[in-house]
Design an enzyme around this catalytic site. Structure first.
Site, PDB file in Angstrom:
ATOM      1  N   LYS A 292      -0.015  -4.560  -5.711  1.00 12.36           N
ATOM      2  CA  LYS A 292      -0.694  -4.020  -4.469  1.00 12.36           C
ATOM      3  C   LYS A 292      -1.374  -2.537  -4.400  1.00 12.36           C
ATOM      4  O   LYS A 292      -0.778  -1.989  -5.100  1.00 12.36           O
ATOM      5  CB  LYS A 292       0.531  -4.002  -3.440  1.00 12.36           C
ATOM      6  CG  LYS A 292       0.931  -5.340  -3.136  1.00 12.36           C
ATOM      7  CD  LYS A 292       2.358  -5.296  -2.372  1.00 12.36           C
ATOM      8  CE  LYS A 292       3.385  -4.461  -3.247  1.00 12.36           C
ATOM      9  NZ  LYS A 292       4.843  -4.677  -2.216  1.00 12.36           N
TER      10      LYS A 292
ATOM     11  N   THR B  24       2.710   1.325   8.754  1.00  9.67           N
ATOM     12  CA  THR B  24       2.582   0.448   7.429  1.00  9.67           C
ATOM     13  C   THR B  24       4.110   0.238   7.128  1.00  9.67           C
ATOM     14  O   THR B  24       4.357  -0.108   5.845  1.00  9.67           O
ATOM     15  CB  THR B  24       2.201   1.424   6.446  1.00  9.67           C
ATOM     16  OG1 THR B  24       2.675   2.602   6.397  1.00  9.67           O
ATOM     17  CG2 THR B  24       0.514   1.642   6.863  1.00  9.67           C
TER      18      THR B  24
ATOM     19  N   GLY C 277       7.178  -1.762   6.400  1.00 10.18           N
ATOM     20  CA  GLY C 277       7.609  -3.221   6.074  1.00 10.18           C
ATOM     21  C   GLY C 277       6.480  -4.038   5.757  1.00 10.18           C
ATOM     22  O   GLY C 277       6.567  -4.952   5.566  1.00 10.18           O
ATOM     23  N   THR C 278       5.220  -3.231   5.365  1.00  7.90           N
ATOM     24  CA  THR C 278       4.175  -4.064   4.688  1.00  7.90           C
ATOM     25  C   THR C 278       4.693  -4.930   3.306  1.00  7.90           C
ATOM     26  O   THR C 278       4.111  -6.033   3.288  1.00  7.90           O
ATOM     27  CB  THR C 278       2.966  -3.317   4.626  1.00  7.90           C
ATOM     28  OG1 THR C 278       3.271  -2.287   3.548  1.00  7.90           O
ATOM     29  CG2 THR C 278       2.254  -2.757   5.688  1.00  7.90           C
ATOM     30  N   GLY C 279       5.334  -4.298   2.430  1.00  5.91           N
ATOM     31  CA  GLY C 279       5.620  -5.000   1.323  1.00  5.91           C
ATOM     32  C   GLY C 279       6.659  -6.072   1.699  1.00  5.91           C
ATOM     33  O   GLY C 279       6.422  -6.991   1.031  1.00  5.91           O
ATOM     34  N   CYS C 280       7.509  -5.812   2.377  1.00  4.03           N
ATOM     35  CA  CYS C 280       8.607  -6.824   2.817  1.00  4.03           C
ATOM     36  C   CYS C 280       7.994  -8.026   3.505  1.00  4.03           C
ATOM     37  O   CYS C 280       8.483  -9.246   3.130  1.00  4.03           O
ATOM     38  CB  CYS C 280       9.607  -6.149   3.883  1.00  4.03           C
ATOM     39  SG  CYS C 280      10.507  -4.739   3.010  1.00  4.03           S
TER      40      CYS C 280
END
Length: 397
Positions: free
Chosen positions: A173, A210, A212-215
């Site tokens: 990412k 932003t 929690g974007t990865g979760c």
């Protein structure tokens, strides 16, 4: 069957990341979310005040309970409370052969707080060996590979090293890189059916929301894999979901705020340029007679607004309406858009003219009108917040 997604992750008391973000993403994408909570955090948009790891035996008991009864079509792994739990989870998931596993190697929260110690990070190697795809950001890629990620070529070398050593695909990412564009790159093992490298580049969304974007991305990928999409297509669809959720962020908190997963259309194609056929409206002279006729055909009436309007739901989810309004002199075809203004701009670039520019309507929708080459009326619209449960919707009639 509804995709069954098991989420093994930590709880975020602020609701922006972790289990809470995962459940929202899976639900909005049409899946059934099940959880094995590995840690509890006390946090908000400003930072993490405390972390409590759940005992390993309890984490495994949660996994056993849902697998034994409900079953699992995909697994998402996020924050792991301890190295012991990471190793135990890897051993347990090895029993679920053939199930796609998405591993988000959570190490640091958006606020900068550490969410994994050195021993836990070392145990991530075992989880990578059993997962389908690992989704590190650039700092996580550096920690997992032990290599420099200063530029794209070094990032490629680090990712390729992980793919070779661990055997899983790696989605790097690019949100932590500088620049007005964000590039994510998927590196696949040579033994897979996927291209060795796939790249997505889009304009950066300027937002502090932003958290929690990865979760959310990892859970969305897991849900799409559970629907039998290929890994490349699952990542494509998940990225669209995340970007739309960022654009719909409610602006909560004083720091890195939560995204707006709950505002992303479940029943829309996730492309912002591809309208979805929603309904056809035809003129009526006697509304009661028309209601009786279409209910006799087997359509389920969902809106009753006599003597002006009635709406019916079909088996495929599209709807059909009849209206006595004088404005309806012929059929009107309605297409729902994820982003009406973007769609209209794109169509104008193709030389398509509009009878009415996009405008906000009193019932909360935004609409634009045009006609096809044969003169048939077409309405493009973006639904408002009452799309699913408007006050005039009826349960039965």
């Amino acid at each position: 069957m509804v995709p069954r997604v098991l989420i093994i992750a930590g709880s975020d008391s602020g609701g922006g990341a972790g289990i809470q973000a995962d459940i929202k993403a899976v639900t909005m994408l049409g899946g059934h979310a099940m959880t094995a909570i590995a840690a509890i955090t006390a946090q908000n948009t400003l930072g993490v005040d405390g972390v409590h790891a759940i005992p390993t035996e309890m984490v495994i008991a949660q996994i056993d309970a849902v697998v034994r009864d409900i079953g699992v079509d995909a697994v998402k792994i996020g924050m792991i409370g301890s190295a012991r739990t990471a190793l135990a989870v890897a051993e347990k998931l090895e029993e679920l052969r053939g199930i796609p596993i998405v591993f988000d190697p959570v190490m640091v929260a958006s606020s900068g707080a550490a969410l994994a110690d050195d021993a836990t990070i070392a145990a991530f190697e075992r989880l990578m060996r059993i997962c389908t795809v690992c989704t590190p950001n650039l700092p996580e890629l550096k920690a997992l590979s032990g290599m420099s990620v200063m530029d794209k070529e070094r990032q490629r070398e680090a990712a390729r090293s992980l793919v070779s050593r661990r055997g899983c695909a790696v989605l790097v990412k690019g949100g932590h890189a500088k620049g007005r564009q964000v590039t994510d790159r998927l590196f696949a093992p040579a033994t897979s059916d996927h291209p060795p490298e796939t790249e997505w580049t889009e304009a950066r969304i300027d937002s502090e929301s932003t958290h929690g974007t990865g979760c959310t991305l990892a859970s969305a990928i897991a849900t799409e894999l559970a629907k039998d999409w290929s890994l490349v297509e699952a990542v494509t669809r998940a990225r669209r979901f995340v970007r739309m959720a960022m654009l719909e962020a409610p602006g909560l908190g004083g720091g890195h705020g939560p995204m707006g997963q709950q505002a992303v259309r479940l029943d829309l194609n996730l492309s912002r340029f591809s309208p979805m056929l929603n309904q056809v409206t035809v003129p009526a002279t006697d509304l009661t007679a028309s209601e009786h006729f279409y209910r006799a055909l087997g359509l389920r009436q969902i809106v009753q607004s006599r003597p002006r309007y009635a709406r019916f739901e079909t088996e495929g989810g599209a709807t059909f309406s009849v209206a006595t309004d004088e404005s309806y002199t012929g059929p009107v075809v309605y297409f729902e858009c994820g982003d009406l203004d973007t769609t209209v701009t794109f169509l104008k670039q193709q030389g398509i003219a509009f009878e009415r520019e996009p405008q906000d309507e009193t019932w909360g929708w935004r609409e634009a009108r045009l006609r096809d080459p044969a003169g048939n009326a077409v309405c493009l619209y973006q639904a408002g917040e009452m799309r699913r449960f408007p006050p005039w919707r009826i349960d039965d009639a």
